[in-house]
Write an enzyme that holds these catalytic residues in place. Structure first.
Site, mmCIF file in Angstrom:
data_model
loop_
_atom_site.group_PDB
_atom_site.id
_atom_site.type_symbol
_atom_site.label_atom_id
_atom_site.label_comp_id
_atom_site.label_asym_id
_atom_site.label_seq_id
_atom_site.Cartn_x
_atom_site.Cartn_y
_atom_site.Cartn_z
ATOM 1 N N LYS A 42 0.842 -1.209 0.000
ATOM 2 C CA LYS A 42 0.000 0.000 0.000
ATOM 3 C C LYS A 42 0.875 1.257 0.000
ATOM 4 O O LYS A 42 0.629 2.207 -0.742
ATOM 5 C CB LYS A 42 -0.924 0.004 1.228
ATOM 6 C CG LYS A 42 -2.074 -0.983 1.091
ATOM 7 C CD LYS A 42 -2.784 -1.265 2.408
ATOM 8 C CE LYS A 42 -3.810 -2.389 2.209
ATOM 9 N NZ LYS A 42 -4.385 -2.898 3.444
ATOM 10 N N GLN A 94 -4.790 -1.575 9.781
ATOM 11 C CA GLN A 94 -4.721 -2.905 9.170
ATOM 12 C C GLN A 94 -5.313 -3.969 10.101
ATOM 13 O O GLN A 94 -5.002 -4.027 11.285
ATOM 14 C CB GLN A 94 -3.251 -3.244 8.846
ATOM 15 C CG GLN A 94 -3.053 -4.563 8.140
ATOM 16 C CD GLN A 94 -3.669 -4.613 6.746
ATOM 17 O OE1 GLN A 94 -3.533 -3.688 5.947
ATOM 18 N NE2 GLN A 94 -4.379 -5.695 6.449
ATOM 19 N N ASP A 104 -11.225 2.794 3.980
ATOM 20 C CA ASP A 104 -11.567 1.366 3.965
ATOM 21 C C ASP A 104 -13.084 1.163 3.865
ATOM 22 O O ASP A 104 -13.547 0.082 3.522
ATOM 23 C CB ASP A 104 -11.091 0.730 5.288
ATOM 24 C CG ASP A 104 -10.083 -0.375 5.065
ATOM 25 O OD1 ASP A 104 -9.856 -0.743 3.900
ATOM 26 O OD2 ASP A 104 -9.529 -0.877 6.060
#
Ligand code: NAD
Length: 297
Positions: A56, A100, A123
């Site tokens: 990422k 995460q 997200d």
């Protein structure tokens, strides 16, 4: 491997096309003094998470964005993570925040997700964004994997309007947001949506009448060609390891769809790997660029 007459949906190529578009958009934003910033927070040292996080950061930098990773030890108190999120929420150079998953056992993921400013929740897991997705409000953020599936359908010109879409899986990460996306009005949507899951009585009866089948089950090769209607569009979200003594690592990756039999009847199909998988990070960066644009600073 043979894939009948089915068109292979190439997620590697589409993800690159999305990144190319983003690179142009990032250059335009730079002229207005805006550099989209994504901060990924990694707690602990789960090896798979470490790989995702590196990828990422690397991809954001390649596009000219500010990609940053904050690494915290596994025994970080939850209050410390919350304080970090508060600082990132207040930082105008950070447009997207991603914590995460999975978090260490002593942390409560629900509390953490709710702490992130919904305007920076790229997200798409904050309840505000989940609600906006369902309502069809365009300024929210959809979760990246189902958004990537929709992008594949759009870029391959799959006609979704009025079609029967059967989604297998009801997770908050894939199945449910996938249904919310496909049922909306708009491109790559307007579907009649069915969600199947582990309690569904006769899965094959549903998949056999579907124009579009989206498998997000997490079990190897559950969907076989005999469960599909000829000409169906088949999207395989699953990533499963199966033992294979002949493979260099002792295993290989397969999807939730039995590729060989499904590709003999499908009109379009995604391979695993190389289908949905590569889309997720591209969509994360797309969300981040839009977050920056919407913040206007
Ligand atoms: P999950 O385990 O949270 O959900 C699986 C769903 O499948 C459940 O809702 C369950 O009801 C349903 N299910 C299980 N067995 C079934 C059966 N026999 N018949 C019908 N339904 C059944 O999984 P998830 O997080 O939604 O992920 C699904 C798959 O997608 C996994 O293989 C995961 O690795 C993969 N995935 C890939 C990406 C990506 O490509 N970037 C992202 C997320 C998930």
């Amino acid at each position: 491997m043979s894939h009948g007459s089915a068109t292979l949906i190439d997620g590697v190529a589409v993800a690159k096309a999305v990144r190319d578009d983003l690179q142009r958009e990032v250059a335009e934003l730079a002229e207005r003094g805006i550099v989209p910033g994504l901060t990924v927070v990694l707690v602990g040292d789960d090896p798979a998470s470490a790989v995702y996080v590196r990828s990422k950061e690397k991809t954001s930098k390649e596009l000219g964005m500010k990609g940053e990773t904050v690494r915290l030890p596994a025994d970080t108190p939850q209050a410390e993570l919350e304080a970090l999120i508060d600082r990132l929420n207040a930082d105008p150079t950070v447009h997207g925040i991603l914590v995460q998953s999975p978090l260490p056992k002593h942390m409560d993921e629900n509390t953490i997700v709710r702490r992130i400013d919904p305007a920076k929740d790229v997200d798409g897991f904050h309840p505000v964004n989940v609600g906006k997705l369902l309502i069809g409000e365009k300024d929210g953020f959809a979760p990246c994997t189902p958004a990537g599936v929709q992008e594949l359908l759009v870029r391959y010109g799959v006609d979704t309007s009025g079609k029967d879409a059967v989604i297998i899986g009801r997770s908050n990460i894939v199945g449910k947001p996938m249904a919310a996306l496909l049922v909306q009005q708009g491109a790559g949507a307007n579907c009649t949506v069915t969600i199947c899951h582990s309690r569904t009585k006769d899965l094959a009866a549903h998949t056999r009448r579907a124009d579009i089948v989206i498998a997000a089950i997490g079990k190897p090769e559950v969907i076989t060609g005999d469960m599909l209607r000829p000409g169906a569009v088949v999207i395989d979200v699953g990533i499963n390891r199966v033992n294979d003594a002949s493979a260099p690592k002792g295993y290989r990756l397969v999807g939730d769809v039995h590729f060989e039999s499904a590709s003999a009847v499908a009109s379009h199909i995604t391979p695993v790997p190389g289908g949905v998988g590569p889309m997720t990070i591209a969509m994360l960066l797309k969300n981040t660029v839009r977050a920056a644009r919407q913040a206007g600073k």
